[in-house]
Scaffold this active site. Sequence first.
Site, PDB file in Angstrom:
ATOM      1  N   ARG A  21       5.166  28.455 -32.047  1.00 41.36           N
ATOM      2  CA  ARG A  21       4.905  29.207 -31.849  1.00 41.36           C
ATOM      3  C   ARG A  21       5.323  29.768 -30.390  1.00 41.36           C
ATOM      4  O   ARG A  21       5.846  28.771 -29.445  1.00 41.36           O
ATOM      5  CB  ARG A  21       3.327  28.932 -31.234  1.00 41.36           C
ATOM      6  CG  ARG A  21       2.711  28.584 -32.845  1.00 41.36           C
ATOM      7  CD  ARG A  21       0.606  28.767 -32.314  1.00 41.36           C
ATOM      8  NE  ARG A  21       0.977  27.688 -31.486  1.00 41.36           N
ATOM      9  CZ  ARG A  21       0.201  27.630 -30.508  1.00 41.36           C
ATOM     10  NH1 ARG A  21       0.655  28.099 -29.504  1.00 41.36           N
ATOM     11  NH2 ARG A  21       0.285  26.513 -29.856  1.00 41.36           N
ATOM     12  N   ALA A  33       7.956  17.400 -35.261  1.00 40.70           N
ATOM     13  CA  ALA A  33       8.470  17.219 -35.456  1.00 40.70           C
ATOM     14  C   ALA A  33       8.708  15.854 -36.489  1.00 40.70           C
ATOM     15  O   ALA A  33       9.161  15.231 -37.671  1.00 40.70           O
ATOM     16  CB  ALA A  33       8.601  15.658 -34.079  1.00 40.70           C
ATOM     17  N   GLY A  50      -2.845  21.707 -40.351  1.00 41.23           N
ATOM     18  CA  GLY A  50      -3.194  20.444 -41.472  1.00 41.23           C
ATOM     19  C   GLY A  50      -4.394  20.075 -40.872  1.00 41.23           C
ATOM     20  O   GLY A  50      -4.384  18.893 -41.738  1.00 41.23           O
ATOM     21  N   ASP A  56     -11.611  19.872 -30.991  1.00 44.75           N
ATOM     22  CA  ASP A  56     -10.663  21.016 -29.671  1.00 44.75           C
ATOM     23  C   ASP A  56     -10.605  21.750 -28.669  1.00 44.75           C
ATOM     24  O   ASP A  56     -12.034  21.819 -27.820  1.00 44.75           O
ATOM     25  CB  ASP A  56      -9.260  22.115 -29.953  1.00 44.75           C
ATOM     26  CG  ASP A  56      -7.942  21.869 -29.655  1.00 44.75           C
ATOM     27  OD1 ASP A  56      -7.827  21.176 -29.201  1.00 44.75           O
ATOM     28  OD2 ASP A  56      -7.200  22.606 -30.481  1.00 44.75           O
ATOM     29  N   ASP A  71     -31.197 -12.267 -11.432  1.00 48.57           N
ATOM     30  CA  ASP A  71     -30.165 -11.477 -10.861  1.00 48.57           C
ATOM     31  C   ASP A  71     -31.313 -11.418  -9.929  1.00 48.57           C
ATOM     32  O   ASP A  71     -32.530 -11.229  -9.943  1.00 48.57           O
ATOM     33  CB  ASP A  71     -29.753 -10.268 -11.305  1.00 48.57           C
ATOM     34  CG  ASP A  71     -29.116  -9.871 -10.562  1.00 48.57           C
ATOM     35  OD1 ASP A  71     -28.499  -9.624  -9.620  1.00 48.57           O
ATOM     36  OD2 ASP A  71     -30.008  -7.794 -10.586  1.00 48.57           O
ATOM     37  N   ARG A 115      -0.883  34.339 -29.384  1.00 47.84           N
ATOM     38  CA  ARG A 115      -1.093  35.015 -28.230  1.00 47.84           C
ATOM     39  C   ARG A 115      -1.155  36.079 -27.659  1.00 47.84           C
ATOM     40  O   ARG A 115      -1.297  35.830 -26.657  1.00 47.84           O
ATOM     41  CB  ARG A 115      -1.952  33.737 -27.312  1.00 47.84           C
ATOM     42  CG  ARG A 115      -2.207  32.823 -28.534  1.00 47.84           C
ATOM     43  CD  ARG A 115      -2.325  31.369 -27.187  1.00 47.84           C
ATOM     44  NE  ARG A 115      -2.868  30.211 -27.706  1.00 47.84           N
ATOM     45  CZ  ARG A 115      -3.439  28.780 -27.687  1.00 47.84           C
ATOM     46  NH1 ARG A 115      -2.507  28.276 -26.400  1.00 47.84           N
ATOM     47  NH2 ARG A 115      -3.106  27.887 -28.560  1.00 47.84           N
TER      48      ARG A 115
HETATM   49  C1  GDG Z   1      -1.889  21.646 -31.464  1.00 47.52           C
HETATM   50  C2  GDG Z   1      -0.969  20.883 -29.983  1.00 47.52           C
HETATM   51  C3  GDG Z   1      -0.737  19.025 -32.045  1.00 47.52           C
HETATM   52  C4  GDG Z   1       4.651  26.784 -37.322  1.00 47.52           C
HETATM   53  N1  GDG Z   1       5.258  28.119 -37.411  1.00 47.52           N
HETATM   54  C5  GDG Z   1       5.576  28.469 -39.204  1.00 47.52           C
HETATM   55  C6  GDG Z   1       4.832  27.429 -39.563  1.00 47.52           C
HETATM   56  N2  GDG Z   1       4.066  26.478 -38.470  1.00 47.52           N
HETATM   57  C7  GDG Z   1       3.276  25.188 -38.428  1.00 47.52           C
HETATM   58  C8  GDG Z   1       3.894  24.019 -38.220  1.00 47.52           C
HETATM   59  C9  GDG Z   1       3.577  23.011 -37.697  1.00 47.52           C
HETATM   60  C10 GDG Z   1       2.250  23.907 -37.308  1.00 47.52           C
HETATM   61  O1  GDG Z   1       2.389  25.379 -37.677  1.00 47.52           O
HETATM   62  C11 GDG Z   1       2.690  23.584 -35.823  1.00 47.52           C
HETATM   63  O2  GDG Z   1       1.906  22.676 -34.937  1.00 47.52           O
HETATM   64  P1  GDG Z   1       2.529  22.115 -33.466  1.00 47.52           P
HETATM   65  O3  GDG Z   1       2.447  20.468 -33.552  1.00 47.52           O
HETATM   66  O4  GDG Z   1       3.888  22.012 -33.481  1.00 47.52           O
HETATM   67  O5  GDG Z   1       1.852  22.425 -32.571  1.00 47.52           O
HETATM   68  P2  GDG Z   1       0.334  23.780 -31.946  1.00 47.52           P
HETATM   69  O6  GDG Z   1       0.180  24.665 -33.152  1.00 47.52           O
HETATM   70  O7  GDG Z   1       0.628  23.521 -30.703  1.00 47.52           O
HETATM   71  O8  GDG Z   1      -0.747  22.567 -32.178  1.00 47.52           O
HETATM   72  C12 GDG Z   1      -0.356  20.370 -30.964  1.00 47.52           C
HETATM   73  C13 GDG Z   1      -1.241  19.929 -32.463  1.00 47.52           C
HETATM   74  O9  GDG Z   1      -2.205  20.747 -32.406  1.00 47.52           O
HETATM   75  C14 GDG Z   1      -2.344  18.919 -34.046  1.00 47.52           C
HETATM   76  O10 GDG Z   1      -3.080  18.017 -32.959  1.00 47.52           O
HETATM   77  O11 GDG Z   1       0.102  18.563 -32.800  1.00 47.52           O
HETATM   78  O12 GDG Z   1       0.427  19.020 -29.887  1.00 47.52           O
HETATM   79  O13 GDG Z   1      -0.534  21.802 -29.498  1.00 47.52           O
HETATM   80  O14 GDG Z   1       2.405  22.381 -39.041  1.00 47.52           O
HETATM   81  O15 GDG Z   1       5.121  23.817 -39.478  1.00 47.52           O
HETATM   82  N3  GDG Z   1       4.503  26.995 -40.859  1.00 47.52           N
HETATM   83  C15 GDG Z   1       4.470  28.047 -41.834  1.00 47.52           C
HETATM   84  N4  GDG Z   1       5.628  29.416 -40.984  1.00 47.52           N
HETATM   85  C16 GDG Z   1       6.459  29.328 -39.743  1.00 47.52           C
HETATM   86  O16 GDG Z   1       6.420  30.147 -39.450  1.00 47.52           O
HETATM   87  N5  GDG Z   1       4.561  27.991 -42.524  1.00 47.52           N
END
Ligand code: GDG
Length: 737
Positions: free
Chosen positions: A278, A383, A32, A144, A503, A316
Amino acid sequence: MKNNRLVIISYRLPFTFKTENRTVSVKPSAGGLVTAVKSLDLSGSSQKPVWVGCADFTQRLWETNRQLVADDDFEYVPVFLDKKTNQDFYNGFANSVLWPLFHYFPSFVDYRHSYLEAYQAANEAVSAVVGEVVQPNDIVWVHDYHFLALPQLIRERHPAATIGFFLHIPFPSYELLRLLPGKCRNYLLSGLLGADLVGFHTTDYTIQFLQSVQLALGMQHRMWKIAYQERLVQSGVYPIGINYAMFNDAYSDEEVIRERIELKSAYKDQKIIFSVDRLDYTKGVMQRLDALDAFLQEYPEWQGKIVFILVVVPSRDEIQRYWERKQMIEQAVGRINGKYGTLTWLPIMYQYASLAFPQLIALYTACDVALITPIRDGMNLVAKEFIASRKDQQGVLILSEMTGAANELGEALLINPLDEFEVAEQLKLALEMEPAEQTRRMAIMQQRISKYDVEKWANSFMNDLLQTQETLKKSQPRQLKTARKQTLLNQFAEAQSRLLLLDYDGTLSAFASKPELAAPSSDVIDVLQKLASIPGNTVVVISGRDHETLESWLGHLPIDMVAEHGAYLKQEGVWRNDLLDDDSWKALVRPFLNDFASRCPDAFIEEKNYSLAWHYRNADPDTGFIRSRELIHTLEHLLPYQLRVLDGNKVVEIKNVDTDKGKVARQLALAHPYELVVAIGDDRTDEDMFCALTLKNHFTIKVGRGSTNARHRVENVSQVLALLKELAEQVNPTPAL
Ligand code: GDG
């Protein structure tokens, strides 16, 4: 971003090298953050943005293959850490201390001093590289928990740099942060304060950060800005978004359609429940499996009619807590499949591997329910991606209320992930939800997250970061020397009517060990007398002190006075107070102050008519400070709304909010068409006064160091007295002998 080059710093670079059959290729990572940064408007800058990150390849591999990424949109600067440092930094301090602590898993924290040392060494190493890269006008954006210390380290090398920091995980309550050794905690917090802007996903995280800074470092914020080392550190809320269009468009991608049809026909007799995360204990996979078990137990009519596709992506797995988790998940999957499975049906399809993008979208769009149940999650992008990819506006999201995303996705079925029966119940509700209701909820959420997508996120952070520089330029108080001082002296001489708001403690008189020992010197009396006798002058001493003391020290002078931050006002020789005479709140607060005083040798309580003050200037500095933080923390949760806690210079004061120096100063300044208003003060309470006096003919002066809302600055009390003498001399020169 005109003329500004961007320098991004994150632990990982947005690509890695892959070696197969001795051939090296580049594997881009489609995170992202990459999308976000690429979507920034960088057109004004003639140089490529730079990305600094820790290399997961050797220096040799880089030297021989860097041409493979030479045409990318970024210029990459890998930092090479030695294996042991990287291990103790990344797996150690970052992922075995900060990650569990910030996600409210204190018992998972494996704190070791060597980990902290590696974290410091890694942050130093990155700051050294960044120090070389950064040029004037660059904008540095640090990402981060791996680099909490980095903003300050960069600031030390480039004091004028523009530095932003964004935290992708939760910022926990101070109760968690205080579990870290004091030095470590302060190192991390003051590291963050090197930034101009510190961003978080939610208001809660921001408030927790601000409160931690106050309780650990003693710095109070004003409208989310912290005054630190002559600068203002702004904090703010920037909930990260996704590339909405990409996920929405992917619904109609040919490969996605093919995969979706395959999935639907494979499970044509079942409703599909889907999750992907993850491998991480924060994601609540075990609790999700318990909830599925409870669901099949409570609602046996659904047995055989659902399938739960559980995808866990390796992550990890060098850390014990992670591979342990993998075993636990696999045991639970086996147990539940064994318990409910038949020869023709298994409730859970489990995969421990990552998915290709089309497969991920096919699952998002084929499922009936997305079951997302983290125990804590900074945001949770899965989500949002699920919602975005549902072009058909069907499907139900069950989402943990412990995610940052829950703030924006209120139309999801929000659950507490630890309550397996609630999750089971909501799962039933989701499976039975009417299509029209599904569409209604989807449409609202889609509209919301499409508006604030990743591009908006990055741009709104950047705009605010650039704005901090504008604010800084405007708010830099200028030393009141030569030319500027001369302007003031001239204006003072020319004006026909002048108001001086002065003051007392720290401005006219230096601090003494006890409040009653700070009586005015003959110099002060003399200069006040002189100023007050100049026609057209109104001199007001504006103080937090009680009116009896001010009267006993200065009552004989022809000046006006404000006591107790505005509760009492003396004009034309008469004291009055306009506040309601209700001090019943003191009985509630006094026992707490006594209790804290008894636990802090040499702290004492001063009782004024409209406030109670807990002084710790004579106490041991460390004990005094710690107790004062506890006191503030306690009072903030206890006080009725009409009371305010002032975190002053070695004093905590509780007062009625009906008045403050700002309100009184404005009243006095507007009461008469003064041609010049001069306000001088040193303390946080004087900042109210500086904020209130913003007209062209208002001359505000801060005494001493520290960030301020005043436009000018002098160093100390003796400079104040010297200035006042010069002002008096402008109009009434001392006759030559
Ligand atoms: C940290 C924070 C915060 C996952 N499996 C596959 C795949 N993904 C992609 C998802 C999503 C990303 O990885 C996971 O993002 P999350 O937000 O769910 O979780 P974290 O990696 O822990 O990220 C979190 C984020 O930073 C951003 O600020 O939201 O709270 O912990 O994009 O789509 N993508 C593909 N295959 C997979 O098997 N292609």
